[in-house]
Scaffold this motif. Structure first.
Motif, PDB file in Angstrom:
ATOM      1  N   GLU A 124       0.495  -1.909  -0.306  1.00 27.70           N
ATOM      2  CA  GLU A 124      -0.054   0.272   0.087  1.00 27.70           C
ATOM      3  C   GLU A 124       0.535   1.109   0.043  1.00 27.70           C
ATOM      4  O   GLU A 124       0.263   2.526  -0.418  1.00 27.70           O
ATOM      5  N   GLN A 125       2.263   0.764   0.069  1.00 21.29           N
ATOM      6  CA  GLN A 125       2.830   2.032   0.483  1.00 21.29           C
ATOM      7  C   GLN A 125       4.130   2.323  -0.036  1.00 21.29           C
ATOM      8  O   GLN A 125       5.187   1.886   0.166  1.00 21.29           O
ATOM      9  N   PRO A 126       4.272   2.360  -1.482  1.00 18.63           N
ATOM     10  CA  PRO A 126       5.482   2.125  -2.379  1.00 18.63           C
ATOM     11  C   PRO A 126       6.481   3.937  -2.081  1.00 18.63           C
ATOM     12  O   PRO A 126       5.812   4.188  -2.087  1.00 18.63           O
ATOM     13  N   VAL A 127       8.168   2.860  -2.877  1.00 22.86           N
ATOM     14  CA  VAL A 127       8.522   4.781  -2.459  1.00 22.86           C
ATOM     15  C   VAL A 127       9.054   4.848  -4.867  1.00 22.86           C
ATOM     16  O   VAL A 127       9.511   3.395  -5.058  1.00 22.86           O
ATOM     17  N   THR A 128       9.490   5.745  -4.692  1.00 21.57           N
ATOM     18  CA  THR A 128       9.250   5.723  -5.740  1.00 21.57           C
ATOM     19  C   THR A 128      10.412   6.978  -5.971  1.00 21.57           C
ATOM     20  O   THR A 128      11.282   7.278  -5.413  1.00 21.57           O
ATOM     21  N   ILE A 129      11.885   5.826  -6.460  1.00 22.64           N
ATOM     22  CA  ILE A 129      13.492   6.626  -6.995  1.00 22.64           C
ATOM     23  C   ILE A 129      13.546   7.695  -8.020  1.00 22.64           C
ATOM     24  O   ILE A 129      13.707   7.186  -8.918  1.00 22.64           O
ATOM     25  N   GLN A 130      13.835   9.040  -7.397  1.00 20.09           N
ATOM     26  CA  GLN A 130      13.975   9.571  -9.175  1.00 20.09           C
ATOM     27  C   GLN A 130      15.750  10.260  -8.937  1.00 20.09           C
ATOM     28  O   GLN A 130      15.792  10.293  -8.307  1.00 20.09           O
ATOM     29  N   ILE A 131      15.620  10.114  -9.984  1.00 17.16           N
ATOM     30  CA  ILE A 131      17.474  10.850 -10.430  1.00 17.16           C
ATOM     31  C   ILE A 131      17.371  12.002 -11.032  1.00 17.16           C
ATOM     32  O   ILE A 131      16.691  12.726 -11.983  1.00 17.16           O
ATOM     33  N   LYS A 132      18.033  13.136 -10.422  1.00 17.88           N
ATOM     34  CA  LYS A 132      17.738  14.540 -10.269  1.00 17.88           C
ATOM     35  C   LYS A 132      19.274  15.089 -11.107  1.00 17.88           C
ATOM     36  O   LYS A 132      17.999  15.786 -11.889  1.00 17.88           O
ATOM     37  N   GLY A 133      20.212  14.568 -11.661  1.00 19.14           N
ATOM     38  CA  GLY A 133      21.192  15.041 -12.388  1.00 19.14           C
ATOM     39  C   GLY A 133      21.605  16.055 -11.706  1.00 19.14           C
ATOM     40  O   GLY A 133      23.726  15.715 -11.945  1.00 19.14           O
ATOM     41  N   LEU A 134      21.831  16.927 -11.151  1.00 23.47           N
ATOM     42  CA  LEU A 134      22.808  17.911 -10.409  1.00 23.47           C
ATOM     43  C   LEU A 134      21.702  17.792  -8.905  1.00 23.47           C
ATOM     44  O   LEU A 134      20.908  18.069  -8.534  1.00 23.47           O
ATOM     45  N   PRO A 135      22.872  17.832  -8.069  1.00 23.43           N
ATOM     46  CA  PRO A 135      22.606  18.032  -6.869  1.00 23.43           C
ATOM     47  C   PRO A 135      21.894  19.694  -5.910  1.00 23.43           C
ATOM     48  O   PRO A 135      22.369  20.762  -7.033  1.00 23.43           O
ATOM     49  N   ASP A 136      21.764  19.596  -4.990  1.00 23.04           N
ATOM     50  CA  ASP A 136      21.215  21.231  -4.768  1.00 23.04           C
ATOM     51  C   ASP A 136      22.355  21.894  -4.201  1.00 23.04           C
ATOM     52  O   ASP A 136      22.965  21.692  -3.580  1.00 23.04           O
ATOM     53  N   ALA A 137      21.898  22.887  -4.650  1.00 20.98           N
ATOM     54  CA  ALA A 137      23.529  24.040  -4.208  1.00 20.98           C
ATOM     55  C   ALA A 137      23.557  24.373  -2.838  1.00 20.98           C
ATOM     56  O   ALA A 137      22.544  24.132  -1.714  1.00 20.98           O
ATOM     57  N   PRO A 138      24.813  23.766  -1.868  1.00 21.74           N
ATOM     58  CA  PRO A 138      24.805  24.547  -1.209  1.00 21.74           C
ATOM     59  C   PRO A 138      24.130  25.583  -0.448  1.00 21.74           C
ATOM     60  O   PRO A 138      24.321  26.583  -0.555  1.00 21.74           O
ATOM     61  N   ARG A 139      23.850  25.640   1.471  1.00 21.54           N
ATOM     62  CA  ARG A 139      23.693  26.811   1.689  1.00 21.54           C
ATOM     63  C   ARG A 139      24.520  27.841   2.046  1.00 21.54           C
ATOM     64  O   ARG A 139      24.796  27.083   4.092  1.00 21.54           O
ATOM     65  N   LEU A 140      25.117  28.444   2.207  1.00 21.22           N
ATOM     66  CA  LEU A 140      26.090  29.365   3.090  1.00 21.22           C
ATOM     67  C   LEU A 140      25.059  30.495   4.071  1.00 21.22           C
ATOM     68  O   LEU A 140      24.478  30.857   3.969  1.00 21.22           O
ATOM     69  N   THR A 141      26.081  30.211   5.050  1.00 20.94           N
ATOM     70  CA  THR A 141      25.696  30.419   6.165  1.00 20.94           C
ATOM     71  C   THR A 141      27.022  32.653   6.245  1.00 20.94           C
ATOM     72  O   THR A 141      27.620  31.349   6.785  1.00 20.94           O
TER      73      THR A 141
END
Length: 544
Positions: A124-141
């Motif tokens: 009843e609860q499957p998981v879907t894996i997606q391929i993003k291509g590029l990671p999100d940019a890091p967040r600088l504090t």
């Protein structure tokens, strides 16, 4: 793994059988994202089963992920199970992912006894894996407060982690100080610490996250931040731009520059005059009048964090040459000597001209130059005067101009020259005669001394041997040789009897010669005698 799922797993762990122990249920995100093909991804997962089957969960149970689009077919995958079933944790890491697909979870616990077998698929609860291509940019504090030069600075950089077994590597560019990296849940955080400097102001700092892929091509992403450092004025300098030509009474435009954050709020100008410092104006730029001297300036700047003085700016103004009144010529016989003094800025040059031709050094001409104080130059000329010479021209020049002055040469006075010559000859003759007289006197004195010594040596006579108190006394030219046997009575001179030798000579008729000077040859009577002065009589044998 997101924070909500972490909280859900914690809830399940605290309640043992899960939030709803009466049902089979799996908790995981509907979609998870990975990077390029071949990378890995971690799927956070938790589950619940009926309470009657809780005792079946142990380390011998197997976790299997099945492909959803073909429920009858078992699709083996490369997965790393990282959960603990006894704690209802089914978190799994999928490695080497090449496609986007949905999976469902199956747990199977096999026992030898048939009634103890447990197997369940959470369809009843499957998981879907997606391929993003590029990671999100890091967040600088950025820093929380304004950074002041000399204080420590701390920058933070957070990058998402898609795979717990291969978290990203975070680096800083440039490496200004010490960096540390920490992984928390599905985030990797790196902290950079360094001491702030005015050299850092305005520079960009980049935070870069590099992700692992088995193929070796690591995707990277970065975020940059521009540093803002507050500091007192630095590298302050003063420059000037004179109104050409830069002469006395002209103008000078001064400009003051400095690096500061915040910007300089106050500019002050000063002139240095000997040992005193005079304030002459304010402002970023200033126009002033040039003096003949003391054209030395500097500026001082100020902001909220301090002050700084600039370098000293000095300008040498240009003045055309000027020939001083002390210049002139003199004459001695056939020779002429001239001196020319010139002053100017820059230091001038001097030349000598005669009848329109430049005078150069030669056998009969000597030219020399000497730099004196206060940018003064002196040129001296000595030469044999040609016939009809009446004047020499001194020419002076520099970058500001040139000038010339004719210096008269005194006439040669023949009568005065002859008079001086005669006087010189007479003086020389007198000196020569005096020198000759001195030499003659010295020679004569030495000769007289030698004759006197020879005469005294020849006139010394030994006294008769039979006299008891005989003594020979050498006297001066006025005195006789005194025989100590002759005595002076108080009244007058007393003659001693003639000695045996003398008497014998007289009886034999031999002449006796007595050598006396004018004083000793006279008989001194008692009335004319001098008390206290002995009278001597000497007899000299005639040694024929």
């Amino acid at each position: 793994m997101t924070g909500s799922w972490r909280l859900f797993l914690l809830c399940c762990l605290l309640q043992g059988a899960g939030c709803n122990t009466e049902e089979y249920k799996v908790r995981m995100e509907a979609k998870v994202t990975t990077l390029l093909c071949g990378s890995c991804v971690t799927v956070p997962c938790s589950f619940t089963v009926k309470k009657t089957y809780e005792v079946q969960l142990n380390s011998g149970c197997e976790v299997t992920w099945l492909k959803v689009d073909k429920p009858i077919t078992f699709i083996p995958i490369t997965a790393g199970f990282g959960g603990i079933l006894t704690e209802y944790n089914c978190t799994t890491t999928f490695n080497n992912v090449h496609e986007e697909i949905s999976y469902k979870l199956r747990i199977e616990c096999l026992k030898e006894e048939e009634n103890n077998r447990f197997k369940y698929e959470f369809s009843e609860q499957p998981v879907t894996i997606q391929i993003k291509g590029l990671p999100d940019a890091p967040r600088l504090t950025p820093p929380k407060e304004p950074v002041v030069e000399g204080t420590p600075v701390e920058l933070g950089c957070s990058a998402p982690s898609y795979c717990d077994t291969h978290p990203p590597t975070v680096t800083w560019t440039p490496a200004l100080g010490l960096s540390t990296q920490l992984q928390q849940n599905d985030t990797v955080t790196s902290t950079l610490t360094f001491n702030a400097s005015h050299l850092h102001h305005g520079n960009n700092v980049s935070c870069t996250a590099a992700y692992y892929i088995p193929s070796g091509n690591k995707p990277v992403t970065s975020t940059r931040y521009q540093l803002s450092i507050s500091y007192a004025p630095r590298n302050t300098s003063a420059v000037g731009s004179p109104c050409l030509p830069a002469g006395e009474g002209g103008c000078l435009n001064l400009t003051c520059s400095s690096h500061a954050n915040p910007a300089v709020s106050e500019f002050t100008w000063y002139r240095i005059r000997e040992e005193h410092i005079l304030k002459i104006g304010t402002g970023f730029s200033l126009s002033i009048q040039l003096w003949n001297a003391n054209n030395v300036f500097f500026c001082e700047v100020r902001n909220d964090f301090g002050t700084e003085k600039s370098n000293v700016y000095k300008i040498d103004i240009q003045t055309p040459p000027r020939i001083l009144p002390s210049s002139g010529c003199s004459r001695i016989a056939a020779w002429v000597r001239c001196s020319c003094y010139s002053v100017g800025r820059p230091s001038p040059s001097l030349e000598w001209w005669l009848d329109g031709e430049l005078v150069l050094g030669s056998e009969d001409v000597s030219v020399s130059q000497v730099n004196l104080e206060n940018v003064t130059l002196r040129s001296s000329l000595t030469m044999r005067a040609p016939a009809g010479l009446t004047a020499l021209t001194c020419h002076s020049s520099n970058a500001a101009g040139n000038t010339s002055q004719e210096l008269p040469v005194p006439h040669l006075d023949t009568q005065q020259y002859l008079t001086d010559l005669v006087l010189c000859i007479v003086k020389s003759a007198v000196m020569f005669v005096g020198l000759v007289c001195v030499v003659v006197c010295i020679i004569r004195t030495r000769r007289v001394g030698e004759e006197t010594r020879s005469f005294n040596a020849a006139t010394v006579k030994r006294a008769p041997p039979d006299e008891e108190k005989s003594q020979v006394v050498i006297r001066s030219e006025e005195d006789d040789y005194v025989n100590s046997g002759m005595q002076m009575n108080p009244v007058g001179p007393r003659e001693e009897p003639v000695g045996p030798r003398e008497d014998a000579v007289l009886r034999a008729g031999s002449p006796v010669s007595t050598h006396r000077d004018a004083a000793s040859s006279r008989r001194i009577d008692p009335a004319g005698s001098h008390p206290g002065r002995p009278v001597s009589r000497e007899l000299t044998e005639d040694t024929q």
